[in-house]
Design a protein around this motif. Structure first.
Motif, PDB file in Angstrom:
ATOM      1  N   MET A  95      40.741  44.465  43.129  1.00  0.00           N
ATOM      2  CA  MET A  95      39.465  43.953  43.629  1.00  0.00           C
ATOM      3  C   MET A  95      39.516  42.572  44.281  1.00  0.00           C
ATOM      4  O   MET A  95      38.700  42.277  45.156  1.00  0.00           O
ATOM      5  N   VAL A  99      37.034  41.229  47.099  1.00  0.00           N
ATOM      6  CA  VAL A  99      35.975  40.280  46.758  1.00  0.00           C
ATOM      7  C   VAL A  99      36.172  38.981  47.526  1.00  0.00           C
ATOM      8  O   VAL A  99      35.214  38.392  48.044  1.00  0.00           O
ATOM      9  N   THR A 220      37.427  50.304  39.506  1.00  0.00           N
ATOM     10  CA  THR A 220      36.455  50.938  40.398  1.00  0.00           C
ATOM     11  C   THR A 220      35.302  51.556  39.615  1.00  0.00           C
ATOM     12  O   THR A 220      34.157  51.569  40.086  1.00  0.00           O
ATOM     13  N   MET A 223      32.926  48.835  38.822  1.00  0.00           N
ATOM     14  CA  MET A 223      32.561  48.039  39.992  1.00  0.00           C
ATOM     15  C   MET A 223      31.043  47.977  40.188  1.00  0.00           C
ATOM     16  O   MET A 223      30.482  46.930  40.525  1.00  0.00           O
ATOM     17  N   GLN A 234      27.575  44.146  43.029  1.00  0.00           N
ATOM     18  CA  GLN A 234      28.837  44.885  43.031  1.00  0.00           C
ATOM     19  C   GLN A 234      29.972  43.982  42.561  1.00  0.00           C
ATOM     20  O   GLN A 234      29.987  42.785  42.848  1.00  0.00           O
ATOM     21  N   TYR A 235      30.917  44.552  41.814  1.00  0.00           N
ATOM     22  CA  TYR A 235      32.116  43.900  41.281  1.00  0.00           C
ATOM     23  C   TYR A 235      31.860  43.103  39.997  1.00  0.00           C
ATOM     24  O   TYR A 235      32.825  42.691  39.344  1.00  0.00           O
ATOM     25  N   SER A 238      33.421  44.821  36.933  1.00  0.00           N
ATOM     26  CA  SER A 238      34.885  44.796  36.927  1.00  0.00           C
ATOM     27  C   SER A 238      35.395  43.511  36.280  1.00  0.00           C
ATOM     28  O   SER A 238      36.340  43.532  35.481  1.00  0.00           O
TER      29      SER A 238
END
Length: 474
Positions: A95, A99, A220, A223, A234-235, A238
């Motif tokens: 990621m 990112v 993922t 995520m 988003q992210y 994670s």
């Protein structure tokens, strides 16, 4: 006429003679001297074999003397901690470049957060060694996992607030964690005999197999997890996972008990100058092992860092990119399942040569096309090449030192390896921008070829001097 004492002496000698290991552990048994109560006191000249083997040689009932005898629990704990670390690291591998690309003020800085992982790692290598020398390895391992827990939380905040600088701090914490975990394999090696250090190192590295399979899918899968409800960006999920995994690693390393004399011997070393760096480099096997592991790490970091970016530019979606990283990580850690046995059979030097050749084949495949097949196979072979050069190089380093110089040798070797990793992470984006994906792979061929040639030169020198001290099957 034979007395009862003579019969007792003869029975003792027969037991020593019939035992499988008596001829190597007992060189001579003198006539018994009787003590009060008819007990027999034996004067035995022993070799320097471990006490367990000597006890077996005189007929005492002992368990089978496995290579991990007395240290199995500690090696399992280290392998578990390695698995947890690599699961959290795999989130960053999957990621962080993406990112960073979304948070960076300019595309040229997209891989800077990734570079901070390696900068933190190389900057922590020497301080971590000193801290472990002073306070013990368990304390150093706990500190590393604790910093990673904080780093995961900072990354969550950074993604939520769209703060690129704070995200770099979070990945720097992961680098500090990596710098501390780099000593897991050396801690395992120091729990066993020199001849078995390769097997101990490879056993710890097998913890990465779990991370290779689960890590990218966990990254993922989390995520888009609604950690904070529908407003979760988003992210975020994670990097929340990174914090949880690091916290679990703290629980595992808290149970580790170092059975080597590392702390005591290193503390004694801090009161004197010890060996110079040039003396360390001249130790048999150190230079070629450190060079192979360093270059293997450099080439792997370059291609792994920009691989997902290059794949995206050629139209491969997020699932395809996650699959590439997953197989790459399988290649990185699955060979550790057999690396120790292979080292025992053919030696660390030959394994390093095979790793260099595997890397050359991988980058040539990467340069031959841009379909998913080319990315997947190329990154998988690069992962295998890293695994073989890392395991064999670490074994050559771990087998090169005497006990009193172990800490300095480990720290210097780890510094060189992490320097290669750092250089790869920092230069990856610029190299991709200047050269492009195809030419970048061809450039890595020229980087890996000297490793193969240097390893062959080392093996040739070992053939001419088979009695070289300090290495076992290298």
């Amino acid at each position: 006429m034979a007395t009862g004492d003579d019969h007792q002496l003869h029975a003792l000698r027969r037991r020593n003679t019939n035992h499988e290991g008596s001829r190597t552990a007992v060189s001579r048994t003198t006539r018994a001297e009787l003590t009060d109560g008819g007990r027999v006191r034996r004067n035995v000249r022993r070799t320097s074999l471990p006490k367990q083997q000597h006890a077996a040689s005189v007929g005492l009932a002992t368990a089978p003397n496995h290579w991990w005898a007395g240290s199995g629990r500690q090696i399992v704990l280290l392998a578990t901690a390695q698995a947890l670390f690599l699961c959290s690291l795999s989130v960053d591998l999957t990621m962080t470049s993406l990112v960073g690309d979304s948070l960076a003020p300019t595309p040229a800085l997209a891989t800077l957060p990734f570079a901070f992982i390696t900068l933190g790692s190389v900057g922590t290598t020497i301080p971590a060694s000193l801290v472990m020398a002073r306070y013990g390895r368990r304390f150093g391992f706990l500190c590393g996992a604790g910093v990673a827990t904080v780093g995961g939380v900072l990354s969550v905040v950074a993604v939520t607030q769209h703060n690129f600088a704070l995200f770099c701090v979070g990945t720097l914490c992961m680098g500090i964690y990596q710098g501390c975990t780099g000593y897991y394999r050396y801690a395992a090696a120091d729990q066993v005999a020199v001849a078995d250090r390769g097997r101990a190192i490879s056993t710890v590295l097998t913890g990465g197999v779990i991370a290779a399979v689960a890590g990218p899918f966990m990254a993922t899968g989390m995520m888009n997890a609604p950690i904070f409800g529908s407003a979760t960006k988003q992210y975020v999920g994670s990097y929340a996972l990174v914090a949880v995994l690091a916290l679990l690693a703290m629980c595992v390393v808290a149970m580790f008990q170092d059975r080597s004399d590392h702390t005591e011997s290193v503390t004694r070393q801090t009161s004197r100058r010890g060996e110079s760096l040039s003396a360390i480099v001249r130790q048999p096997g150190f230079a070629v092992g450190a060079f192979g592991a360093m270059v293997g790490y450099f080439s792997m970091m370059v291609l792994m860092t920009v691989g997902p970016i290059a794949a995206r530019s050629y139209g491969h979606d997020a699932d395809h990119r996650a699959f590439m990283i997953q197989l790459h990580m399988v290649g990185m850690y699955a060979p550790a399942l057999v690396a120790g046995l292979v080292i025992r059979r053919i030696g660390a030097g030959w394994l390093q040569f095979v790793g260099a050749v595997c890397g050359i084949v991988g980058v040539l495949i990467g340069a031959s096309g841009t379909e998913q097949f080319h990315f997947v196979v190329s990154l998988a072979l690069i992962g295998i090449a890293w695994s073989l050069t890392y395991a064999s190089g670490s074994t050559l380093i771990a087998s090169s030192y005497r006990d009193e110089s172990g800490s300095r040798t480990q720290a210097f070797g780890e510094l060189l390896i992490m320097a290669g990793s750092t250089l790869g992470g920092i230069s990856a984006a610029a190299l991709l921008r200047v050269l492009g994906w195809t030419a970048l792979n061809l450039t890595m061929t020229a980087v890996l070829l000297p490793v193969a040639l240097a390893t062959l030169a080392h093996l040739a020198a070992k053939t001419r001097s088979p009695g070289h001290a300090g290495e076992s099957r290298s």
